[in-house]
Design a protein around this motif. Structure first.
Motif, PDB file in Angstrom:
ATOM      1  N   SER A   1     -10.484 -14.422   0.117  1.00 28.16           N
ATOM      2  CA  SER A   1     -11.337 -13.239   0.177  1.00 28.16           C
ATOM      3  C   SER A   1     -11.248 -12.563   1.529  1.00 28.16           C
ATOM      4  O   SER A   1     -10.981 -13.212   2.550  1.00 28.16           O
ATOM      5  N   SER A   2     -11.519 -11.268   1.529  1.00 29.41           N
ATOM      6  CA  SER A   2     -11.612 -10.541   2.798  1.00 29.41           C
ATOM      7  C   SER A   2     -12.776 -11.048   3.632  1.00 29.41           C
ATOM      8  O   SER A   2     -12.819 -10.828   4.849  1.00 29.41           O
TER       9      SER A   2
ATOM     10  N   TYR B   1     -12.246 -12.897   6.976  1.00 29.90           N
ATOM     11  CA  TYR B   1     -12.056 -12.218   8.263  1.00 29.90           C
ATOM     12  C   TYR B   1     -13.386 -12.003   8.978  1.00 29.90           C
ATOM     13  O   TYR B   1     -13.450 -12.032  10.206  1.00 29.90           O
TER      14      TYR B   1
ATOM     15  N   THR C   1      -8.224  -3.037  13.122  1.00 22.97           N
ATOM     16  CA  THR C   1      -7.978  -2.411  11.824  1.00 22.97           C
ATOM     17  C   THR C   1      -6.723  -1.551  11.884  1.00 22.97           C
ATOM     18  O   THR C   1      -6.423  -0.966  12.929  1.00 22.97           O
TER      19      THR C   1
ATOM     20  N   GLU D   1      -2.750  -9.972   7.919  1.00 24.33           N
ATOM     21  CA  GLU D   1      -2.931 -11.392   7.618  1.00 24.33           C
ATOM     22  C   GLU D   1      -3.005 -12.244   8.878  1.00 24.33           C
ATOM     23  O   GLU D   1      -3.532 -13.362   8.853  1.00 24.33           O
TER      24      GLU D   1
ATOM     25  N   ARG E   1      -5.693 -13.135  -0.300  1.00 24.65           N
ATOM     26  CA  ARG E   1      -6.988 -12.721   0.245  1.00 24.65           C
ATOM     27  C   ARG E   1      -7.333 -11.356  -0.341  1.00 24.65           C
ATOM     28  O   ARG E   1      -6.923 -10.316   0.173  1.00 24.65           O
TER      29      ARG E   1
ATOM     30  N   PHE F   1      -9.453  -8.152  -1.281  1.00 27.67           N
ATOM     31  CA  PHE F   1     -10.568  -7.360  -0.780  1.00 27.67           C
ATOM     32  C   PHE F   1     -11.424  -6.946  -1.990  1.00 27.67           C
ATOM     33  O   PHE F   1     -11.179  -7.387  -3.106  1.00 27.67           O
TER      34      PHE F   1
ATOM     35  N   ARG G   1     -15.980  -0.368   2.637  1.00 23.62           N
ATOM     36  CA  ARG G   1     -15.260  -1.417   1.922  1.00 23.62           C
ATOM     37  C   ARG G   1     -13.976  -0.854   1.317  1.00 23.62           C
ATOM     38  O   ARG G   1     -13.912   0.321   0.924  1.00 23.62           O
ATOM     39  N   ASP G   2     -12.966  -1.699   1.229  1.00 16.47           N
ATOM     40  CA  ASP G   2     -11.705  -1.359   0.569  1.00 16.47           C
ATOM     41  C   ASP G   2     -11.822  -1.818  -0.882  1.00 16.47           C
ATOM     42  O   ASP G   2     -12.113  -2.975  -1.150  1.00 16.47           O
TER      43      ASP G   2
ATOM     44  N   ASN H   1      -2.756 -10.424   1.956  1.00 18.92           N
ATOM     45  CA  ASN H   1      -3.885  -9.545   1.662  1.00 18.92           C
ATOM     46  C   ASN H   1      -3.585  -8.761   0.394  1.00 18.92           C
ATOM     47  O   ASN H   1      -2.454  -8.306   0.190  1.00 18.92           O
TER      48      ASN H   1
ATOM     49  N   CYS I   1      -5.144  -5.406  -1.324  1.00 14.91           N
ATOM     50  CA  CYS I   1      -6.111  -4.329  -1.104  1.00 14.91           C
ATOM     51  C   CYS I   1      -5.432  -2.981  -1.346  1.00 14.91           C
ATOM     52  O   CYS I   1      -4.228  -2.910  -1.560  1.00 14.91           O
TER      53      CYS I   1
ATOM     54  N   ASP J   1     -10.460   2.533   2.918  1.00 15.89           N
ATOM     55  CA  ASP J   1     -11.848   2.106   2.815  1.00 15.89           C
ATOM     56  C   ASP J   1     -12.750   3.257   2.392  1.00 15.89           C
ATOM     57  O   ASP J   1     -12.417   4.420   2.548  1.00 15.89           O
TER      58      ASP J   1
END
Length: 269
Positions: free
Chosen positions: A132-133, A136, A144, A148, A184, A186, A227-228, A253, A255, A259
């Motif tokens: 999961s995000s 992080y 940003t 990873e 992971r 998002f 959020r993404d 990741n 996603c 965002d």
């Protein structure tokens, strides 16, 4: 604990584990749409099946609790998977604060039981584990977009449990040469999303207001949070592709790369 289940091809090429809530049901549909795939599942006696009722007759279910070692070993020995998609978890962040021990036990020990069963039985499936995000956690402005390689600084018991799963996946991949892919994901949303999650909750409140069942006031949290988001159907495609294209032991990741502020959700309601 969320419900989970497994899947396998009729030619014994693939199988996987996943939860029945949102991602699991969509992943099942995706895999059933592919050629020669046989879908297996694990369930507990009190598990809800509303998200898979329309395909339940095409899935082979085994009663199993991921927290029970012998139960997991029996399920994997019966199904002999070629692919495992492990999505089952206590996945609601607020609950992890109220039940941290249950969250850690369900998420980490449940996954450990799968790894140990696979190792003991002596099979070599590809395994996708759903991180999961939230791993992080605290991300600094200069970090940003999140890569990873970003430091893992989880800020909730749920996030800590996912870091534990992630690192356990890495360790078993390195120690036993298991074909484990650490994804992971998002935020993702779509049909069947539970109404405890923000976008579904907004929609539910609006529907109740329109039916006269709620005062015309919508309860919200921090609308400036960003959020993404990815469509859940795209997310499960990525899960499948991770077992086809990715390198064992590595993290990825999943996603959209864009965002959203929660405040902008109102555009869609």
């Amino acid at each position: 604990m969320s419900r989970s289940f497994s899947e396998r091809k009729n030619n014994n090429e693939s199988i996987g584990y996943r939860n029945y809530r949102v991602c699991g049901s969509h992943l099942a549909e995706l895999l059933l749409g592919k050629k020669d795939i046989e879908v297996w599942g694990i369930e507990r006696w009190r598990s809800k099946t509303d998200n898979i009722d329309h395909i339940k007759d095409r899935i082979r279910l085994i009663e199993c609790d991921l927290r029970d070692t012998s139960s997991v070993e029996k399920a994997i020995d019966i199904s002999r998977p070629d692919k495992i998609f492990h999505l089952a978890a206590q996945s609601f962040v607020p609950t992890s604060w109220n039940a941290p021990a249950e969250t850690l036990t369900t998420n980490i020990i449940g996954q450990l039981n799968i790894f140990e069963a696979v190792h003991k039985i002596g099979i070599s499936p590809w395994m996708q584990i759903a991180g999961s995000s939230e791993e992080y956690g605290m991300v600094l402005p200069e970090e940003t977009p999140i890569k990873e390689t970003n430091p893992l600084r989880p800020l909730s018991p749920y996030g800590v449990s996912k870091v534990g799963q992630d690192m356990l996946g890495y360790q078993y991949a390195m120690s036993y040469k298991m074909k484990i892919v650490r994804t992971r994901g998002f935020n993702h949303t779509g049909p069947r999303r539970g109404d405890v999650f923000v976008e579904s909750n907004f929609a539910k409140q609006i529907a109740k207001i329109e039916k006269g069942k709620q005062e015309p006031v919508i309860s919200v949290g921090n609308l400036d949070a960003r959020r993404d988001y990815t469509d859940v159907r795209d997310m499960v495609k990525a899960y499948w592709l991770s077992t086809e294209k990715c390198k064992a032991g590595e993290e990825y990741n999943i996603c959209s790369g864009k965002d959203w502020k929660y405040r902008k959700f109102w555009i869609f309601f």
